[in-house]
Motif scaffolding. Structure first.
Motif, PDB file in Angstrom:
ATOM      1  N   THR A 137       0.814  -1.246   0.115  1.00 34.30           N
ATOM      2  CA  THR A 137       0.108  -0.097  -0.064  1.00 34.30           C
ATOM      3  C   THR A 137       1.080   1.349   0.038  1.00 34.30           C
ATOM      4  N   PRO A 138       1.284   1.746  -1.153  1.00 33.72           N
ATOM      5  CA  PRO A 138       2.303   2.746  -1.295  1.00 33.72           C
ATOM      6  C   PRO A 138       1.606   4.085  -0.922  1.00 33.72           C
ATOM      7  N   LEU A 139       2.219   4.658   0.165  1.00 35.67           N
ATOM      8  CA  LEU A 139       1.974   6.114   0.468  1.00 35.67           C
ATOM      9  C   LEU A 139       3.027   7.129   0.346  1.00 35.67           C
ATOM     10  N   LYS A 140       2.807   8.404   0.170  1.00 34.36           N
ATOM     11  CA  LYS A 140       3.911   9.308   0.170  1.00 34.36           C
ATOM     12  C   LYS A 140       3.577  10.321   1.415  1.00 34.36           C
ATOM     13  N   GLY A 141       4.499  10.389   2.046  1.00 32.27           N
ATOM     14  CA  GLY A 141       4.351  11.085   3.423  1.00 32.27           C
ATOM     15  C   GLY A 141       5.611  11.032   4.238  1.00 32.27           C
ATOM     16  N   ARG A 142       5.552  11.356   5.366  1.00 33.89           N
ATOM     17  CA  ARG A 142       6.595  11.141   6.517  1.00 33.89           C
ATOM     18  C   ARG A 142       6.359   9.915   7.402  1.00 33.89           C
ATOM     19  N   PRO A 143       7.080   8.962   7.041  1.00 33.42           N
ATOM     20  CA  PRO A 143       7.036   7.680   7.695  1.00 33.42           C
ATOM     21  C   PRO A 143       7.316   7.656   9.310  1.00 33.42           C
ATOM     22  N   ILE A 144       8.057   8.424   9.735  1.00 30.49           N
ATOM     23  CA  ILE A 144       8.149   8.598  11.087  1.00 30.49           C
ATOM     24  C   ILE A 144       7.056   9.124  11.878  1.00 30.49           C
ATOM     25  N   SER A 145       6.538  10.264  11.267  1.00 32.67           N
ATOM     26  CA  SER A 145       5.368  10.931  11.877  1.00 32.67           C
ATOM     27  C   SER A 145       3.953   9.880  11.862  1.00 32.67           C
ATOM     28  N   ILE A 146       3.834   9.110  10.541  1.00 30.78           N
ATOM     29  CA  ILE A 146       3.007   8.198  10.465  1.00 30.78           C
ATOM     30  C   ILE A 146       2.807   7.114  11.328  1.00 30.78           C
ATOM     31  N   LYS A 147       4.273   6.702  11.656  1.00 27.97           N
ATOM     32  CA  LYS A 147       4.411   5.614  12.727  1.00 27.97           C
ATOM     33  C   LYS A 147       4.029   5.902  13.907  1.00 27.97           C
ATOM     34  N   ARG A 148       4.225   7.177  14.394  1.00 27.32           N
ATOM     35  CA  ARG A 148       4.126   7.596  15.620  1.00 27.32           C
ATOM     36  C   ARG A 148       2.491   7.914  16.138  1.00 27.32           C
ATOM     37  N   ALA A 149       1.672   8.341  14.794  1.00 25.79           N
ATOM     38  CA  ALA A 149       0.239   8.162  14.782  1.00 25.79           C
ATOM     39  C   ALA A 149      -0.281   6.945  15.009  1.00 25.79           C
ATOM     40  N   LEU A 150       0.054   6.118  14.195  1.00 32.50           N
ATOM     41  CA  LEU A 150      -0.422   4.603  14.197  1.00 32.50           C
ATOM     42  C   LEU A 150      -0.105   4.041  15.927  1.00 32.50           C
ATOM     43  N   ASN A 151       1.106   4.300  16.152  1.00 35.70           N
ATOM     44  CA  ASN A 151       1.523   3.619  17.528  1.00 35.70           C
ATOM     45  C   ASN A 151       0.649   4.277  18.383  1.00 35.70           C
ATOM     46  N   ASN A 152       0.458   5.501  18.742  1.00 34.46           N
ATOM     47  CA  ASN A 152      -0.625   5.976  19.509  1.00 34.46           C
ATOM     48  C   ASN A 152      -1.856   5.169  19.520  1.00 34.46           C
ATOM     49  N   ILE A 153      -2.469   5.202  18.274  1.00 33.24           N
ATOM     50  CA  ILE A 153      -3.786   4.582  18.140  1.00 33.24           C
ATOM     51  C   ILE A 153      -3.589   3.012  18.746  1.00 33.24           C
ATOM     52  N   ILE A 154      -2.739   2.266  18.375  1.00 38.02           N
ATOM     53  CA  ILE A 154      -2.692   0.974  18.669  1.00 38.02           C
ATOM     54  C   ILE A 154      -2.320   0.713  20.154  1.00 38.02           C
ATOM     55  N   ASN A 155      -1.445   1.839  20.777  1.00 37.31           N
ATOM     56  CA  ASN A 155      -1.203   1.618  22.408  1.00 37.31           C
ATOM     57  C   ASN A 155      -2.444   2.048  23.151  1.00 37.31           C
ATOM     58  N   ASN A 156      -3.125   2.949  22.586  1.00 31.74           N
ATOM     59  CA  ASN A 156      -4.285   3.285  23.251  1.00 31.74           C
ATOM     60  C   ASN A 156      -5.434   1.937  23.338  1.00 31.74           C
ATOM     61  N   ALA A 157      -5.733   1.365  22.085  1.00 34.88           N
ATOM     62  CA  ALA A 157      -6.408   0.222  22.236  1.00 34.88           C
ATOM     63  C   ALA A 157      -5.729  -1.066  23.239  1.00 34.88           C
ATOM     64  N   ARG A 158      -4.503  -1.035  23.097  1.00 33.62           N
ATOM     65  CA  ARG A 158      -3.814  -2.159  24.055  1.00 33.62           C
ATOM     66  C   ARG A 158      -3.884  -1.587  25.399  1.00 33.62           C
ATOM     67  N   ARG A 159      -3.965  -0.457  25.661  1.00 33.66           N
ATOM     68  CA  ARG A 159      -4.113   0.140  27.240  1.00 33.66           C
ATOM     69  C   ARG A 159      -5.553   0.042  27.802  1.00 33.66           C
ATOM     70  N   TYR A 160      -6.446  -0.109  26.892  1.00 35.38           N
ATOM     71  CA  TYR A 160      -7.678  -0.171  27.414  1.00 35.38           C
ATOM     72  C   TYR A 160      -8.577  -1.434  27.280  1.00 35.38           C
ATOM     73  N   GLY A 161      -8.070  -2.430  26.332  1.00 34.00           N
ATOM     74  CA  GLY A 161      -8.421  -3.631  25.883  1.00 34.00           C
ATOM     75  C   GLY A 161      -7.583  -4.789  26.248  1.00 34.00           C
ATOM     76  N   ASP A 162      -8.088  -5.990  26.155  1.00 33.92           N
ATOM     77  CA  ASP A 162      -7.202  -7.133  26.275  1.00 33.92           C
ATOM     78  C   ASP A 162      -6.901  -7.712  24.886  1.00 33.92           C
ATOM     79  N   GLN A 163      -7.725  -7.319  24.026  1.00 29.63           N
ATOM     80  CA  GLN A 163      -7.558  -7.870  22.503  1.00 29.63           C
ATOM     81  C   GLN A 163      -7.578  -6.652  21.552  1.00 29.63           C
ATOM     82  N   VAL A 164      -6.601  -6.548  20.649  1.00 29.41           N
ATOM     83  CA  VAL A 164      -6.577  -5.633  19.652  1.00 29.41           C
ATOM     84  C   VAL A 164      -6.342  -6.173  18.228  1.00 29.41           C
TER      85      VAL A 164
END
Length: 254
Positions: A137-164
């Motif tokens: 899935t090719p995207l053009k953007g800032r991969p470090i920033s995108i990784k931070r954004a996705l990490n924030n979402i997944i980490n929130n899900a992991r923090r509040y749920g048992d399964q993600v």
């Protein structure tokens, strides 16, 4: 179109000045506006970083002085509050650094990036599942920033749920990412507020659960800056679903 691009990405290339006088004047006005907004944000970010940095010294002194408090319980409360303040400052500084980031846009593979993020969680025993039938899935953007954004979402899900569960699919020239958890979800009236800086829907003052309220604000800014969108919805019977959408690069192939 130039105004729309500027609304999405403040660091987009300034307009070329050409054409009839009225068009040149409009282009020059947009470029001046872009420059003024950049200066305003840069000054605000530098001030935020400077204040946060300067607060570290008095907090360190207060921690040292707290060691002279005879009451052990009172001393523990002082240290706990100061540790929370230090964590808040660290998060604000991280936010300021991200605002001042000059990461260049490059073409990268979103599927590989997400797979690597999920694997990092799985390697430490977290119950995070990745579902994707796309090879690339090719995207053009800032991969470090995108990784931070996705990490924030997944980490929130992991923090509040048992399964993600993280799912990826493509439709037309759009790629969709769903991050689902089985946690308590979010009250409907707080769905938009959680994206506001320093807003904490979780009422506890324990930073391990509530944070200081910058994660989702930064996340949405990053996603919008890449022409994307993010939406939240509660799942039945419980849990939260986060839907993120990005435009695929023109040369995208599955």
């Amino acid at each position: 179109k130039a105004a729309e691009r500027l609304g999405i990405d403040l660091h987009t290339r300034p307009l070329d000045i050409y054409g009839p006088p009225v068009v040149k004047e409009a282009a020059q006005a947009i470029n001046k506006m872009q420059h003024r907004i950049q200066d305003l944000i840069r000054d605000r970010t530098q001030m935020l970083a400077a204040i946060s940095h300067d607060l570290r010294t008095p907090i360190t002194r207060m921690k040292l002085r707290s060691q002279f408090v005879d009451d052990v319980q009172l001393q523990a409360k002082f240290v706990s509050d100061l540790d929370e303040m230090s964590n808040m400052i660290s998060e604000v500084l991280a936010f300021a650094r991200d605002e001042a980031s000059s990461e260049k846009k490059v073409r990268f593979d979103l599927t590989s990036l997400l797979d690597a993020i999920v694997e990092e969680y799985r390697s430490v025993g977290e119950n995070v599942e990745f579902i994707c039938d796309l090879q690339r899935t090719p995207l053009k953007g800032r991969p470090i920033s995108i990784k931070r954004a996705l990490n924030n979402i997944i980490n929130n899900a992991r923090r509040y749920g048992d399964q993600v569960r993280v799912r990826v699919s493509a439709k037309g020239q759009q790629v969709m990412i769903w991050v689902e958890d089985d946690g308590p979800g979010i009250a409907e009236q707080e769905m938009e507020h959680v994206f506001e800086p320093f807003y904490r829907g979780e009422k506890s003052r324990n930073r391990d659960t509530g944070g200081v309220g910058l994660g989702l604000a930064v996340t949405r800014d990053i996603i919008v800056a890449h022409g994307g969108s993010i939406q939240l919805e509660n799942r039945k019977p419980s849990g939260l679903r986060v839907r993120i959408q990005f435009p695929l690069s023109a040369s995208s192939s599955q």
